[in-house]
Design a protein around this motif. Sequence first.
Motif, PDB file in Angstrom:
ATOM      1  N   ALA A  97     -29.147  -1.514  31.295  1.00 53.41           N
ATOM      2  CA  ALA A  97     -28.820  -0.470  30.326  1.00 53.41           C
ATOM      3  C   ALA A  97     -27.332  -0.150  30.274  1.00 53.41           C
ATOM      4  O   ALA A  97     -26.899   0.616  29.408  1.00 53.41           O
ATOM      5  CB  ALA A  97     -29.594   0.804  30.663  1.00 53.41           C
ATOM      6  N   SER A  98     -26.553  -0.727  31.171  1.00 49.82           N
ATOM      7  CA  SER A  98     -25.138  -0.346  31.268  1.00 49.82           C
ATOM      8  C   SER A  98     -24.348  -0.703  30.019  1.00 49.82           C
ATOM      9  O   SER A  98     -23.403   0.003  29.652  1.00 49.82           O
ATOM     10  CB  SER A  98     -24.503  -1.017  32.490  1.00 49.82           C
ATOM     11  OG  SER A  98     -24.530  -2.432  32.350  1.00 49.82           O
ATOM     12  N   ILE A  99     -24.704  -1.791  29.350  1.00 49.06           N
ATOM     13  CA  ILE A  99     -23.932  -2.217  28.185  1.00 49.06           C
ATOM     14  C   ILE A  99     -24.038  -1.202  27.056  1.00 49.06           C
ATOM     15  O   ILE A  99     -23.111  -1.028  26.263  1.00 49.06           O
ATOM     16  CB  ILE A  99     -24.379  -3.620  27.727  1.00 49.06           C
ATOM     17  CG1 ILE A  99     -23.321  -4.245  26.837  1.00 49.06           C
ATOM     18  CG2 ILE A  99     -25.722  -3.564  27.033  1.00 49.06           C
ATOM     19  CD1 ILE A  99     -22.052  -4.592  27.542  1.00 49.06           C
ATOM     20  N   VAL A 100     -25.201  -0.515  26.980  1.00 51.89           N
ATOM     21  CA  VAL A 100     -25.367   0.533  25.972  1.00 51.89           C
ATOM     22  C   VAL A 100     -24.611   1.784  26.385  1.00 51.89           C
ATOM     23  O   VAL A 100     -23.893   2.402  25.579  1.00 51.89           O
ATOM     24  CB  VAL A 100     -26.859   0.846  25.765  1.00 51.89           C
ATOM     25  CG1 VAL A 100     -27.045   2.040  24.841  1.00 51.89           C
ATOM     26  CG2 VAL A 100     -27.579  -0.371  25.199  1.00 51.89           C
ATOM     27  N   ALA A 101     -24.743   2.172  27.650  1.00 51.66           N
ATOM     28  CA  ALA A 101     -24.100   3.399  28.117  1.00 51.66           C
ATOM     29  C   ALA A 101     -22.581   3.302  28.079  1.00 51.66           C
ATOM     30  O   ALA A 101     -21.893   4.310  27.876  1.00 51.66           O
ATOM     31  CB  ALA A 101     -24.575   3.707  29.540  1.00 51.66           C
ATOM     32  N   LEU A 102     -22.040   2.085  28.282  1.00 53.67           N
ATOM     33  CA  LEU A 102     -20.585   1.915  28.361  1.00 53.67           C
ATOM     34  C   LEU A 102     -20.016   1.236  27.118  1.00 53.67           C
ATOM     35  O   LEU A 102     -18.860   0.773  27.155  1.00 53.67           O
ATOM     36  CB  LEU A 102     -20.229   1.085  29.594  1.00 53.67           C
ATOM     37  CG  LEU A 102     -20.637   1.667  30.954  1.00 53.67           C
ATOM     38  CD1 LEU A 102     -20.378   0.661  32.055  1.00 53.67           C
ATOM     39  CD2 LEU A 102     -19.875   2.965  31.226  1.00 53.67           C
ATOM     40  N   SER A 103     -20.790   1.151  26.050  1.00 56.48           N
ATOM     41  CA  SER A 103     -20.350   0.379  24.884  1.00 56.48           C
ATOM     42  C   SER A 103     -19.017   0.863  24.330  1.00 56.48           C
ATOM     43  O   SER A 103     -18.112   0.057  24.053  1.00 56.48           O
ATOM     44  CB  SER A 103     -21.423   0.436  23.790  1.00 56.48           C
ATOM     45  OG  SER A 103     -21.702   1.785  23.424  1.00 56.48           O
ATOM     46  N   GLN A 104     -18.847   2.172  24.208  1.00 57.69           N
ATOM     47  CA  GLN A 104     -17.600   2.687  23.637  1.00 57.69           C
ATOM     48  C   GLN A 104     -16.436   2.482  24.595  1.00 57.69           C
ATOM     49  O   GLN A 104     -15.336   2.107  24.167  1.00 57.69           O
ATOM     50  CB  GLN A 104     -17.759   4.169  23.305  1.00 57.69           C
ATOM     51  CG  GLN A 104     -16.630   4.717  22.443  1.00 57.69           C
ATOM     52  CD  GLN A 104     -16.967   6.079  21.879  1.00 57.69           C
ATOM     53  OE1 GLN A 104     -17.867   6.752  22.341  1.00 57.69           O
ATOM     54  NE2 GLN A 104     -16.240   6.495  20.850  1.00 57.69           N
ATOM     55  N   SER A 105     -16.667   2.684  25.896  1.00 57.91           N
ATOM     56  CA  SER A 105     -15.596   2.492  26.879  1.00 57.91           C
ATOM     57  C   SER A 105     -15.185   1.025  26.946  1.00 57.91           C
ATOM     58  O   SER A 105     -13.988   0.714  27.044  1.00 57.91           O
ATOM     59  CB  SER A 105     -16.061   2.970  28.255  1.00 57.91           C
ATOM     60  OG  SER A 105     -16.392   4.341  28.240  1.00 57.91           O
ATOM     61  N   ILE A 106     -16.151   0.116  26.913  1.00 58.00           N
ATOM     62  CA  ILE A 106     -15.817  -1.313  26.951  1.00 58.00           C
ATOM     63  C   ILE A 106     -15.080  -1.721  25.686  1.00 58.00           C
ATOM     64  O   ILE A 106     -14.108  -2.503  25.730  1.00 58.00           O
ATOM     65  CB  ILE A 106     -17.105  -2.141  27.131  1.00 58.00           C
ATOM     66  CG1 ILE A 106     -17.744  -1.846  28.478  1.00 58.00           C
ATOM     67  CG2 ILE A 106     -16.798  -3.633  27.022  1.00 58.00           C
ATOM     68  CD1 ILE A 106     -19.087  -2.529  28.692  1.00 58.00           C
ATOM     69  N   SER A 107     -15.517  -1.212  24.540  1.00 57.79           N
ATOM     70  CA  SER A 107     -14.853  -1.535  23.277  1.00 57.79           C
ATOM     71  C   SER A 107     -13.390  -1.092  23.305  1.00 57.79           C
ATOM     72  O   SER A 107     -12.494  -1.849  22.894  1.00 57.79           O
ATOM     73  CB  SER A 107     -15.595  -0.858  22.120  1.00 57.79           C
ATOM     74  OG  SER A 107     -14.906  -1.041  20.912  1.00 57.79           O
ATOM     75  N   THR A 108     -13.141   0.089  23.829  1.00 56.50           N
ATOM     76  CA  THR A 108     -11.763   0.576  23.919  1.00 56.50           C
ATOM     77  C   THR A 108     -10.970  -0.208  24.949  1.00 56.50           C
ATOM     78  O   THR A 108      -9.802  -0.566  24.716  1.00 56.50           O
ATOM     79  CB  THR A 108     -11.768   2.071  24.277  1.00 56.50           C
ATOM     80  OG1 THR A 108     -12.536   2.790  23.307  1.00 56.50           O
ATOM     81  CG2 THR A 108     -10.352   2.623  24.303  1.00 56.50           C
TER      82      THR A 108
END
Length: 519
Positions: A97-108
Amino acid sequence: MIDTRERVVDDDPDPTRELPQVTHLDALDATPKGGVDPYDDVTTASMPIVAGASTVVIDDADSGTRSIEALTLSPLRSKLALATLATAAFAFGANEASIVALSQSISTGLAVPIASIGLIATVFALTVVVVSTPLTLLTSRASKRLTLSITVGVWTVGVLITALSQSLVHLAGGRIVSAAAHALFWALVAPAAVSLFAPHLRARTVTRIMVGSAAAGVVGTPLVTLSGTSFGWHAPYWGLAALGVLLTAALAIVLPGDSRAASGVRAPHTRGDIPSRRMFAKVVGVAFTATVGMSVSWTYIVPFYTIQAGLSSASIPGLFALGGIVAVATTLAVTRLLARNVVQAVRAGLALLAAAWGLLAVATPWSAIAAQVLQAAGWAALLAALLNWAMRHTPWRTDVGASMYSVAVNLGAAVGPVLGATIVSTWGTRALPLASLAMTILAVAITTTVDTYTLRQLSVPRRLRVALQARFALRERRRAWARRTRPAAMTPRGRAVAFTRGAAKARHALRERTVRVGR
């Protein structure tokens, strides 16, 4: 003369063959004895994790046998092994589930569009679909201790690659490695846990594994989100990698060797009690369509909450924790209703999801919170009901049916982010709930095609139907035995002649014996 028609043949029926069909009237007329609850139909376990789920099929076990591993382990070591497996389930669920929870942080952090992060979720799901069956077959004869230790070790390497990644390609590579281990882990964890204890404790043992999976939604995802926003998106993966190292060493120590690999003994499997390819295809269609609708919006839910709904980043972990609690509570509440009302539970779950997408489309803080609660409850009820429904209609062994169901769900999880990325690139995140609503309505339409007769069949608990089928099969075997051993029919004169000839033969044999003794 002994009447052989009432003798019981001491052999069990082949659990993989079709049993006689039992009508709903036969089952409803049966009265269980000995205090057995016919509606205790816990044969599947499904725990939601944000937008995904971990699913396990609990096969019926022979309560008169116990594995060698369970007999040689001390109670303390068995409990430690079970706790280690539950902790591993927590770690795997949190990473999924981490990719969903961190999607905005990873994108930035990687300076890539948010739609690209959704494609990483597609890569993860497709990897699970492609490698799950081949890896399971490849390791079927290997020791569970060796296989699980290597699996968690490979998963740790994948998480470490993700923690070190500085580009989208490196991130995708790490997710692919961890997804391959993820697929094999969920195929092995339930059999490994069950082998630690007596077979009649199978459901309780698997339930404790699912507690670890549930903790990933209640505790793991909020912690991943909080640490990612506070210390950078790499930090949660470093923590998961460290936990993976400890789990790899612990599993190699506490798990027993698998003596069954050498003996070649395989556990029995059951079939669906109402096998139907047509109905199983409908279940798979509902699962695929609903999962596509779910992943379309949920892959990009964090930017939707912060940009469209106006929620602060600090409130996202608490929102995920709320959803996790609601999902676990709903799963526990709906489980006992599945024995008689599985299709109704599916429809109720889809209705809750439709309401959630409608509220999410309003895009206000309070509607987003309400949508989170409804989505968590609806998704949990839907997953629990769909797996149970699929296992009742599977025309093959339950492990094969569960595999096909899992493929459908993961394909939906792979298609949804791609569709969501297209929508985000074209219309923005505001249009995502509408697409999810449309897919959910399509899933509801599929459930309306279930005929009344099938609903009446499903109203009979599976265990009660299977017990009656086994009883009828035993009755047929008794009749076949009686036909093979029953003497040929004789007329009264024939019986008299047979008796006279038999008496003459007996007198002749007695005279011969007397002569031999005299000599």
